[in-house]
Design an enzyme around this catalytic site. Structure first.
Site, PDB file in Angstrom:
ATOM      1  CG  HIS B 117      -1.852   1.031   1.425  1.00 55.38           C
ATOM      2  ND1 HIS B 117      -1.542   2.278   1.904  1.00 55.38           N
ATOM      3  CD2 HIS B 117      -3.186   1.040   1.175  1.00 55.38           C
ATOM      4  CE1 HIS B 117      -2.637   3.010   1.942  1.00 55.38           C
ATOM      5  NE2 HIS B 117      -3.650   2.283   1.502  1.00 55.38           N
ATOM      6  CG  ASP B 194       1.149  -2.573   6.118  1.00 58.31           C
ATOM      7  OD1 ASP B 194       0.296  -2.736   7.016  1.00 58.31           O
ATOM      8  OD2 ASP B 194       0.921  -1.922   5.076  1.00 58.31           O
ATOM      9  CD  GLN B 197      -6.296  -4.468   4.350  1.00 57.93           C
ATOM     10  OE1 GLN B 197      -7.242  -5.151   4.763  1.00 57.93           O
ATOM     11  NE2 GLN B 197      -6.448  -3.204   4.007  1.00 57.93           N
ATOM     12  CE  LYS B 220      -6.350   0.097   6.499  1.00 60.74           C
ATOM     13  NZ  LYS B 220      -7.231   0.451   5.395  1.00 60.74           N
ATOM     14  CB  CYS B 357      -3.593   3.326  -1.714  1.00 63.20           C
ATOM     15  SG  CYS B 357      -4.815   4.557  -1.383  1.00 63.20           S
TER      16      CYS B 357
HETATM   17  C1  LIG Z   1      -1.987  -2.853   3.759  1.00 65.28           C
HETATM   18  C2  LIG Z   1      -2.269  -1.462   4.247  1.00 65.28           C
HETATM   19  N1  LIG Z   1      -1.320  -0.797   4.903  1.00 65.28           N
HETATM   20  C3  LIG Z   1      -1.511   0.435   5.371  1.00 65.28           C
HETATM   21  C4  LIG Z   1      -2.695   1.097   5.193  1.00 65.28           C
HETATM   22  C5  LIG Z   1      -2.849   2.484   5.698  1.00 65.28           C
HETATM   23  O1  LIG Z   1      -3.772   2.561   6.718  1.00 65.28           O
HETATM   24  P1  LIG Z   1      -4.247   3.990   7.252  1.00 65.28           P
HETATM   25  O2  LIG Z   1      -4.816   4.692   6.090  1.00 65.28           O
HETATM   26  O3  LIG Z   1      -5.249   3.671   8.297  1.00 65.28           O
HETATM   27  O4  LIG Z   1      -3.052   4.677   7.792  1.00 65.28           O
HETATM   28  C6  LIG Z   1      -3.724   0.455   4.501  1.00 65.28           C
HETATM   29  C7  LIG Z   1      -5.011   1.140   4.270  1.00 65.28           C
HETATM   30  O5  LIG Z   1      -5.782   0.800   3.420  1.00 65.28           O
HETATM   31  C8  LIG Z   1      -3.505  -0.859   4.030  1.00 65.28           C
HETATM   32  O6  LIG Z   1      -4.454  -1.528   3.370  1.00 65.28           O
END
Ligand SMILES: Cc1ncc(COP(=O)(O)O)c(C=O)c1O
Lengths: 127, 402
Positions: B117, B194, B197, B220, B357
């Site tokens: 992302h 990360d 998800q 999430k 994204c």
């Molecule tokens: C895999 C992943 N990492 C990071 C993020 C970023 O999360 P946030 O927008 O809550 O900071 C997302 C958001 O969709 C995501 O899907």
């Protein structure tokens, strides 16, 4: 005689179901064929779906064509084009595009696409 | 009809009957106990955690620290290794700016993957540009999985960071992050995971994996928005200076940073959100984890078979056919993703469309965007049926003349 935009607003307001409105724009998009305008000079920046608009003047009257990857966006863009087509620049500048305000496409059209579509009027204003 | 053991825990669905909410990878709905926690805090408990002497403030501070402990236990970390952030995005930026940027020179490189992302890509891209260091992007395989061979080739002795997602936000595939951790260890590369998800669906243990950093976003995983977590392995805490400086992070007259993770939490903190996050974790711990996993697995299989019925419209699922998390993305040769999503909205189905994204992956796959459905523990088989009926109607409309 009703102007193009008023006719469109009337037509849309008579539609019972939002799906009919989708159908209307999809049909319009399909009827719009494939104009040869997918060139960077005609591309509207900042629209999340590809959108191309060509503005020409023939004998002082405006002729607009539009194309988009999205049928919905293309249908709406062509409707905007139709409203301006045949107008003088002065007339076009005095015309506000309002047909989208009347019904709820807000859910479907996010900010960037609204912005993309409103740039068609932006081009007119800069003429 | 819509039988699901957990659905009634989420008041959102009573308030939105008829809506099929399939955008859980973007954000999840909140269970009543999380909402109650927020309500209770603002009704009876609201006070700043400013180390004040009065009782309410001390209580808020205690609760906040209990929340930190709950998060730590959830991730297998020590309490002092848990930093509260606004979001996953902020967490990634903290690591990039305060840990990686200090070490990075033009002879180094950082390894990320094409599955990331943007929040776990752009911070690395930015610091690499600043230091004229190389950013290496690991490819994804045809099936939409991380190409481990490519990763092994790209990591070398000049790599200082590998930033890798645990699970893709649009393909539903998990990366083999335990294997990635081993590779990083061999090369003495710091690993940033990360877990944004993953955590709504599966547990993860930082100690077991032996990563250096891990982050997630509360919203999430059924917690409120505005709260994220950054795990920082203890040994890195001392050398890292805060990204944001301000109130609450220095002690004494000489402005020395406090030594624990609170040094990354300058300014007045969102205590309610911390408590909400702790409640969401407790909720996930209370319900039967195996039952949820089984339910989500069955939903996955059901969605999978549903996609076979719409192949005739030119629908193509992206990525791995063996989806591990209930996240599915698809394109249609004959219809634009935005039109599909717009029509689905008309049928009261909330999905996400676009490039999600994740431009890196999309450009590697040579596509501009897709439609994504992402399910949570409260989604039902009936909703999957409703979705596919609506999808079929939409596709019929959109492809009728093609
Ligand atoms: C895999 C992943 N990492 C990071 C993020 C970023 O999360 P946030 O927008 O809550 O900071 C997302 C958001 O969709 C995501 O899907």
């Amino acid at each position: 005689m009703l102007k193009t935009q008023q006719k469109l607003i009337k037509k849309l307001s008579q539609m019972e179901d939002e799906l009919d409105i989708f159908d209307y724009f999809i049909d319009k998009a399909l009827a719009g064929g494939k104009p040869d305008i997918r060139k960077s000079e005609y591309q509207i920046r900042g629209c999340a779906s590809g959108l191309w608009v060509k503005v020409e003047r023939k004998e002082d009257k405006l002729v607009l064509t539009a194309d988009s990857d999205s049928l919905l966006i293309k249908g709406i863009a062509l409707s905007i084009c139709e409203i301006y087509n045949g107008m003088t620049v002065k007339e076009a500048k005095a015309t506000k595009i309002t047909f989208l305000d009347g019904f709820d496409l807000a859910g479907e059209l996010n900010e960037s696409r609204r912005n993309g579509l409103s740039q068609i009027s932006g081009i007119i204003m800069k003429l | 009809m819509m039988k699901n053991k957990w659905r009634n825990d989420f008041p959102f669905f009573a308030g939105n009957p008829g809506l099929v909410y399939f955008d859980n990878s973007a954000t999840t709905q909140k269970p009543q106990i999380v909402i109650d926690t927020l309500c209770r805090f603002y009704t009876d408990e609201n006070a700043p955690i400013s180390r004040s002497a009065y009782t309410l403030s001390r209580k808020a501070e205690q609760k906040s620290e209990t929340a930190r402990q709950i998060v730590a236990t959830f991730l297998g970390a020590k309490k002092g290794e848990i930093v509260f952030t606004k979001s996953a995005t902020e967490a990634a930026n903290i690591v990039a700016a305060t840990y990686a940027a200090r070490r990075l020179t033009s002879r180094h490189n950082i390894v990320v993957t094409a599955l990331e992302h943007n929040s776990n890509f752009l911070p690395w891209r930015q610091i690499c540009a600043g230091a004229r260091a190389e950013l290496r992007v690991v490819k994804i395989t045809q099936e939409g999985c991380l190409d481990l061979e490519d990763l092994e080739q790209k990591i070398d002795d000049q790599t200082i960071i590998a930033a890798v997602t645990c699970a893709s936000n649009f393909l539903g595939s998990k990366t083999e992050y335990e294997r990635v951790a081993e590779i990083c260890k061999q090369h003495r590369v710091s690993l940033v995971l990360d877990a944004a998800q993953l955590v709504a669906h599966q547990r993860i243990d930082v100690r077991h994996i032996n990563c250096d950093f891990l982050f997630l976003s509360g919203h999430k995983m059924y917690a409120p928005a505005g709260i994220g977590v950054l795990y920082v392995k203890e040994e890195h805490l001392v050398e890292m200076n805060p990204l944001l400086v301000g109130g609450g992070i220095v002690s004494g007259q000489d402005f020395c940073f406090v030594e624990n993770s609170a040094k990354f939490e300058a300014g007045t903190q969102d205590v309610a959100a911390r408590l909400g996050l702790a409640s969401a974790i407790q909720y996930l711990q209370q319900i039967n984890e195996n039952e949820v996993a089984e339910h989500e697995h069955n939903l996955c299989s059901y969605v999978h078979s549903g996609f076979q019925h719409v192949e005739k419209y030119g629908v193509k699922m992206l990525g791995n056919q063996v989806v591990e998390l209930p996240i599915f993305s698809f394109i249609c040769e004959k219809a634009h993703f935005f039109d599909i999503a717009a029509l689905l909205n008309h049928f009261q189905i909330a999905v996400r469309s676009g490039s999600l994204c994740a431009q890196n992956a999309f450009s590697q796959m040579g596509i501009e965007g897709c439609v994504r459905i992402s399910l949570g523990l409260y989604n039902t088989f009936d909703e999957v049926d409703i979705f596919f009926n609506a999808l079929e109607l939409s596709l019929r409309k959109l492809t009728a003349f093609s």
